[in-house]
Motif scaffolding. Structure first.
Motif, PDB file in Angstrom:
ATOM      1  N   LYS A  32     -40.414 -12.913 129.008  1.00 21.84           N
ATOM      2  CA  LYS A  32     -41.104 -13.347 130.221  1.00 21.84           C
ATOM      3  C   LYS A  32     -40.190 -13.501 131.427  1.00 21.84           C
ATOM      4  CE  LYS A  32     -44.940 -13.604 127.954  1.00 21.84           C
ATOM      5  NZ  LYS A  32     -46.024 -12.614 128.187  1.00 21.84           N
ATOM      6  N   LEU A  33     -38.902 -13.677 131.176  1.00 24.49           N
ATOM      7  CA  LEU A  33     -37.974 -13.849 132.288  1.00 24.49           C
ATOM      8  C   LEU A  33     -36.926 -12.760 132.331  1.00 24.49           C
ATOM      9  CD1 LEU A  33     -36.972 -15.598 134.637  1.00 24.49           C
ATOM     10  CD2 LEU A  33     -35.639 -16.930 132.977  1.00 24.49           C
ATOM     11  N   GLY A  34     -36.341 -12.457 131.169  1.00 28.91           N
ATOM     12  CA  GLY A  34     -35.253 -11.489 131.156  1.00 28.91           C
ATOM     13  C   GLY A  34     -35.675 -10.085 131.532  1.00 28.91           C
ATOM     14  N   THR A  35     -36.790  -9.590 130.960  1.00 26.56           N
ATOM     15  CA  THR A  35     -37.225  -8.219 131.237  1.00 26.56           C
ATOM     16  C   THR A  35     -37.608  -8.002 132.698  1.00 26.56           C
ATOM     17  OG1 THR A  35     -37.961  -7.954 128.945  1.00 26.56           O
ATOM     18  CG2 THR A  35     -38.856  -6.421 130.574  1.00 26.56           C
ATOM     19  N   PRO A  36     -38.480  -8.861 133.303  1.00 30.13           N
ATOM     20  CA  PRO A  36     -38.793  -8.656 134.731  1.00 30.13           C
ATOM     21  C   PRO A  36     -37.566  -8.812 135.623  1.00 30.13           C
ATOM     22  CG  PRO A  36     -40.409 -10.111 133.681  1.00 30.13           C
ATOM     23  CD  PRO A  36     -39.279  -9.950 132.726  1.00 30.13           C
ATOM     24  N   ALA A  37     -36.706  -9.803 135.326  1.00 30.60           N
ATOM     25  CA  ALA A  37     -35.515  -9.990 136.144  1.00 30.60           C
ATOM     26  C   ALA A  37     -34.567  -8.810 136.008  1.00 30.60           C
ATOM     27  CB  ALA A  37     -34.814 -11.292 135.749  1.00 30.60           C
ATOM     28  N   SER A  38     -34.471  -8.265 134.787  1.00 29.69           N
ATOM     29  CA  SER A  38     -33.606  -7.100 134.577  1.00 29.69           C
ATOM     30  C   SER A  38     -34.103  -5.909 135.382  1.00 29.69           C
ATOM     31  CB  SER A  38     -33.554  -6.759 133.092  1.00 29.69           C
ATOM     32  OG  SER A  38     -32.813  -5.582 132.878  1.00 29.69           O
ATOM     33  N   ASN A  39     -35.414  -5.688 135.391  1.00 32.70           N
ATOM     34  CA  ASN A  39     -35.971  -4.582 136.190  1.00 32.70           C
ATOM     35  C   ASN A  39     -35.743  -4.790 137.676  1.00 32.70           C
ATOM     36  OD1 ASN A  39     -36.905  -3.324 133.851  1.00 32.70           O
ATOM     37  ND2 ASN A  39     -38.875  -4.386 133.934  1.00 32.70           N
ATOM     38  N   VAL A  66     -28.265 -15.024 135.597  1.00 31.30           N
ATOM     39  CA  VAL A  66     -28.309 -14.927 137.058  1.00 31.30           C
ATOM     40  C   VAL A  66     -29.427 -15.795 137.621  1.00 31.30           C
ATOM     41  CG1 VAL A  66     -28.753 -13.368 138.989  1.00 31.30           C
ATOM     42  CG2 VAL A  66     -27.251 -12.641 137.128  1.00 31.30           C
ATOM     43  N   VAL A  67     -30.590 -15.792 136.964  1.00 33.27           N
ATOM     44  CA  VAL A  67     -31.710 -16.611 137.430  1.00 33.27           C
ATOM     45  C   VAL A  67     -31.352 -18.087 137.373  1.00 33.27           C
ATOM     46  CG1 VAL A  67     -34.078 -17.331 136.911  1.00 33.27           C
ATOM     47  CG2 VAL A  67     -33.468 -14.909 136.869  1.00 33.27           C
ATOM     48  N   PHE A  68     -30.760 -18.529 136.255  1.00 30.28           N
ATOM     49  CA  PHE A  68     -30.348 -19.923 136.140  1.00 30.28           C
ATOM     50  C   PHE A  68     -29.296 -20.267 137.195  1.00 30.28           C
ATOM     51  CE2 PHE A  68     -32.209 -19.777 131.856  1.00 30.28           C
ATOM     52  CZ  PHE A  68     -32.866 -20.996 131.852  1.00 30.28           C
ATOM     53  N   LEU A  69     -28.399 -19.318 137.475  1.00 30.88           N
ATOM     54  CA  LEU A  69     -27.373 -19.543 138.497  1.00 30.88           C
ATOM     55  C   LEU A  69     -28.007 -19.685 139.872  1.00 30.88           C
ATOM     56  CD1 LEU A  69     -24.413 -19.679 139.369  1.00 30.88           C
ATOM     57  CD2 LEU A  69     -24.408 -17.177 139.503  1.00 30.88           C
ATOM     58  N   ILE A  71     -31.080 -20.705 140.544  1.00 27.55           N
ATOM     59  CA  ILE A  71     -31.793 -21.987 140.588  1.00 27.55           C
ATOM     60  C   ILE A  71     -30.806 -23.129 140.812  1.00 27.55           C
ATOM     61  CG2 ILE A  71     -33.176 -23.604 139.243  1.00 27.55           C
ATOM     62  CD1 ILE A  71     -34.480 -21.204 137.879  1.00 27.55           C
ATOM     63  N   THR A  72     -29.648 -23.048 140.138  1.00 31.94           N
ATOM     64  CA  THR A  72     -28.630 -24.086 140.317  1.00 31.94           C
ATOM     65  C   THR A  72     -28.098 -24.094 141.744  1.00 31.94           C
ATOM     66  OG1 THR A  72     -27.983 -23.830 137.993  1.00 31.94           O
ATOM     67  CG2 THR A  72     -26.446 -24.983 139.448  1.00 31.94           C
ATOM     68  N   LEU A  73     -27.861 -22.920 142.299  1.00 29.25           N
ATOM     69  CA  LEU A  73     -27.396 -22.834 143.693  1.00 29.25           C
ATOM     70  C   LEU A  73     -28.444 -23.383 144.651  1.00 29.25           C
ATOM     71  CD1 LEU A  73     -25.672 -19.307 143.709  1.00 29.25           C
ATOM     72  CD2 LEU A  73     -24.567 -21.558 143.759  1.00 29.25           C
ATOM     73  N   LEU A  74     -29.723 -23.113 144.356  1.00 27.53           N
ATOM     74  CA  LEU A  74     -30.790 -23.656 145.187  1.00 27.53           C
ATOM     75  C   LEU A  74     -30.775 -25.177 145.159  1.00 27.53           C
ATOM     76  CD1 LEU A  74     -33.324 -23.194 146.927  1.00 27.53           C
ATOM     77  CD2 LEU A  74     -34.655 -23.122 144.809  1.00 27.53           C
ATOM     78  N   GLY A  75     -30.529 -25.753 143.972  1.00 29.11           N
ATOM     79  CA  GLY A  75     -30.445 -27.208 143.866  1.00 29.11           C
ATOM     80  C   GLY A  75     -29.294 -27.771 144.672  1.00 29.11           C
ATOM     81  N   TYR A  76     -28.126 -27.078 144.656  1.00 27.77           N
ATOM     82  CA  TYR A  76     -26.995 -27.536 145.448  1.00 27.77           C
ATOM     83  C   TYR A  76     -27.269 -27.394 146.946  1.00 27.77           C
ATOM     84  CZ  TYR A  76     -23.715 -28.243 141.587  1.00 27.77           C
ATOM     85  OH  TYR A  76     -23.076 -28.716 140.473  1.00 27.77           O
ATOM     86  N   CYS A  77     -27.888 -26.285 147.331  1.00 28.34           N
ATOM     87  CA  CYS A  77     -28.159 -26.055 148.749  1.00 28.34           C
ATOM     88  C   CYS A  77     -29.155 -27.068 149.314  1.00 28.34           C
ATOM     89  CB  CYS A  77     -28.698 -24.637 148.957  1.00 28.34           C
ATOM     90  SG  CYS A  77     -27.477 -23.334 148.649  1.00 28.34           S
ATOM     91  N   SER A  78     -30.074 -27.534 148.455  1.00 23.70           N
ATOM     92  CA  SER A  78     -31.082 -28.488 148.928  1.00 23.70           C
ATOM     93  C   SER A  78     -30.473 -29.832 149.299  1.00 23.70           C
ATOM     94  CB  SER A  78     -32.157 -28.691 147.852  1.00 23.70           C
ATOM     95  OG  SER A  78     -31.594 -29.272 146.688  1.00 23.70           O
ATOM     96  N   ARG A  79     -29.217 -30.080 148.890  1.00 21.12           N
ATOM     97  CA  ARG A  79     -28.551 -31.333 149.231  1.00 21.12           C
ATOM     98  C   ARG A  79     -27.971 -31.308 150.641  1.00 21.12           C
ATOM     99  NH1 ARG A  79     -25.006 -32.504 143.705  1.00 21.12           N
ATOM    100  NH2 ARG A  79     -26.771 -32.468 142.226  1.00 21.12           N
ATOM    101  N   PHE A  80     -27.857 -30.120 151.234  1.00 21.37           N
ATOM    102  CA  PHE A  80     -27.267 -30.001 152.551  1.00 21.37           C
ATOM    103  C   PHE A  80     -28.348 -29.797 153.609  1.00 21.37           C
ATOM    104  CE2 PHE A  80     -24.155 -28.462 149.448  1.00 21.37           C
ATOM    105  CZ  PHE A  80     -23.089 -29.304 149.723  1.00 21.37           C
ATOM    106  N   VAL A  81     -27.969 -29.981 154.859  1.00 19.44           N
ATOM    107  CA  VAL A  81     -28.933 -29.942 155.964  1.00 19.44           C
ATOM    108  C   VAL A  81     -29.586 -28.571 156.072  1.00 19.44           C
ATOM    109  CG1 VAL A  81     -29.221 -30.200 158.447  1.00 19.44           C
ATOM    110  CG2 VAL A  81     -27.658 -31.720 157.212  1.00 19.44           C
ATOM    111  N   ILE A  82     -28.785 -27.516 156.006  1.00 17.79           N
ATOM    112  CA  ILE A  82     -29.342 -26.162 156.153  1.00 17.79           C
ATOM    113  C   ILE A  82     -30.317 -25.862 155.021  1.00 17.79           C
ATOM    114  CG2 ILE A  82     -28.774 -23.706 156.199  1.00 17.79           C
ATOM    115  CD1 ILE A  82     -26.133 -24.403 157.495  1.00 17.79           C
ATOM    116  N   GLY A  83     -29.937 -26.254 153.802  1.00 22.29           N
ATOM    117  CA  GLY A  83     -30.829 -26.028 152.667  1.00 22.29           C
ATOM    118  C   GLY A  83     -32.137 -26.773 152.816  1.00 22.29           C
TER     119      GLY A  83
END
Length: 224
Positions: A32-39, A66-69, A71-83
């Motif tokens: 459900k995640l790997g195949t669509p993301a791989s394509n 890559v997807v988990f990475l 999502i993690t980057l999105l979580g870090y960015c949400s802590r800053f003003v621009i995010g």
């Protein structure tokens, strides 16, 4: 002999269940995640090369990472003003799309409620009379009612979630006067064990239960 076979079968299930669930979760992520993301990520690679079993599995695993990475980057960015600005802009954009806006707001409210820090969703284990007098059911106090339910009833209403047995993920919400709710001293974990086991696992008592008092009555007694 049949009892021995039955016990051995149940023991085998207990042993293999964690492994089976792990395999199911991994298979779900890959399909459900790997195949669509791989394509999506590796569209530029040759189709025949991507369809090779070993290559396809490797690309799916890389895509999940890559997807988990991301999502993690999105979580870090949400802590800053621009995010935060980007997230607010995205929420405003979604809020203008019919149907999607209602779905997004509903899911966001649920996630915000569950992820509140320093405030558990289930605050206490309580006992209430339901569905009739002298018939008791275990529930979890979630919060004090606010807004229209409080105003219409004119009483101090609390929200109690009553889960079903043995599946506590479903249940129903009761809005009750706080004087009709009896607090128990057992932990949330013990309450869940009692519900999931259908009453087979009963935690030991820790003293007399405490009745939720009506604040007006408490003030009246203190004044006297």
């Amino acid at each position: 002999m049949f009892r021995s076979i039955r016990n051995a079968f149940i023991t085998g299930l207990v042993v293999i269940l964690p492994l089976g669930v792990t395999i199911i979760v991994i298979n779900f992520l890959l399909q459900k995640l790997g195949t669509p993301a791989s394509n999506f990520f590796f569209w530029f690679l040759d189709r025949q090369f991507r369809d090779m079993p070993a290559v396809a599995l490797a690309l799916e695993i890389i895509s999940i990472l890559v997807v988990f990475l991301l999502i993690t980057l999105l979580g870090y960015c949400s802590r800053f003003v621009i995010g935060r600005i980007l997230l607010r802009w995205m929420e405003k954009l979604l809020g203008q799309v019919p149907f999607i806006n209602s779905v997004y707001r509903t899911v966001k409210q649920i996630v915000d409620t569950i992820s509140q820090q320093n405030k558990a969703v289930f605050q206490e284990v309580v006992l209430i009379e339901y569905p009739r007098a002298h018939s008791y059911v275990l529930g979890f106090l979630t919060s004090k009612a606010k807004g229209e339910p409080q105003e219409v009833t004119g009483a101090n209403i609390v929200n109690v979630f009553v889960p079903t047995t043995p599946n506590p993920t479903s249940g129903f919400l009761l809005m009750l006067p706080d004087t009709d709710v009896t607090r128990l001293k057992m932990s949330i974990t013990d309450g869940m064990k009692l519900i999931i086991s259908g009453g087979a696992v009963v935690p030991p008592g820790e003293g007399e239960p405490v009745k939720i008092e009506n604040p007006e009555e408490a003030r009246g007694r203190s004044g006297n």
